[in-house]
Scaffold this motif. Structure first.
Motif: not given
Length: 288
Positions: A232-240, A33-43
């Motif tokens: 709540t309605v939002t828009a953002g950009v996800s970085y993998l 298990f690696n916590v960052i595998d498949g991890l994305s961050v979205t402001p």
């Protein structure tokens, strides 16, 4: 069983289902298990729309935050989110059609939950799918600092001063939410994200208003509905951050190659143009 208990039970079952790996992670070899595998961050940022006792109009305001989402299976993911911003609203006087009271607050919420991607489940797993819809369920806590003000229509109310503070509340309350959204694929590491969800707060004081009187100020005290609610309605950009270990279904291999080949550097500049690379690595992204 109370409404609160039902929501928490549903959320617990959803997260347990997302974490059961052996039956759901078909098609890839077992790895540590690696916590960052498949991890994305979205402001992200957008609007919230408040529905409470003190609101007849002017109920929309702004929200901003960040979402961390990790793939747990080919169609389920776990998520953690922090959102904050402002809520507001006005209660109109029925006879004068001007605000009798107004409120605003500063809020900060933290939630944990999960998402379900039906197209990956029904049509097969495809990382580069152009539009990826999903359903979400989450729960957590909200901190809010709310202030209620007397409005212009309160001029005839004993003790009221239009524009002055009527009540103030600072509290933390549990929340649960549900909704959905979709991502739009841009590149192997970037996607646009659009999301819409409703949140039920187990408090009636997000607008600082939880009681009213049939005659002010010495009449009978009446309590309002027990919970406040907002969308709540939002828009953002996800970085993998790092690709997941899940592999595309074989039927999508050709489409995946055609969509991603322009984003990856060839392994060697000395190769002839007629030689096609046998594979590519997702972390070799041209934008960086």
């Amino acid at each position: 069983m109370s409404t609160k208990q039902k929501f928490y039970l549903l959320l617990t079952l959803f997260i347990l289902f997302a974490s059961s790996s052996d039956a759901q992670r078909r098609g890839y070899r077992r790895t540590p298990f690696n916590v960052i595998d498949g991890l994305s961050v979205t402001p992200k940022g957008g609007l919230n729309v408040f529905f409470g006792d003190l609101v007849d109009q002017s109920r929309a305001s702004y929200s901003f935050g960040v979402l961390a989402d990790r793939e747990m299976s080919k169609y389920l993911s776990a998520r953690a989110q922090v959102m904050g911003g402002k809520m507001q609203g006005e209660q109109l006087s029925q006879s004068l059609n001007v605000p009798y009271a107004t409120f605003d607050n500063f809020y900060l919420e933290f939630t944990l939950g999960g998402t379900y991607r039906p197209l990956n489940h029904v049509l097969g797993y495809f990382k580069e799918r152009a539009v990826q819809p999903y359903a979400l369920l989450q729960a957590g806590l909200i901190y809010y600092d709310a202030t209620e003000y007397w409005g212009p229509a309160s001029f005839s109310t004993v003790g009221a001063q239009p524009g002055e503070i009527w009540r103030q509340v600072t509290e933390i309350a549990p929340i649960v939410g549900a909704g959905g959204g979709f991502s739009y694929w841009i590149s192997p590491n970037l996607s646009a994200n659009f999301e819409f969800y409703g949140t039920l707060a187990f408090s009636d004081r997000l607008d600082a208003h939880d009681v009213w009187y049939d005659r002010w100020p010495d009449g009978n005290e009446r309590t309002t509905d027990p919970y406040d609610f907002y969308y709540t309605v939002t828009a953002g950009v996800s970085y993998l951050i790092q690709d997941s270990p899940f592999r595309n279904d074989p039927r999508f291999n050709r489409r995946s190659y055609n969509k991603t080949r322009k984003f990856f550097q060839p392994k060697s500049r000395s190769r002839s143009r007629s030689t096609r690379p046998s594979s590519h690595q997702r972390n070799r992204f041209l934008f960086f």
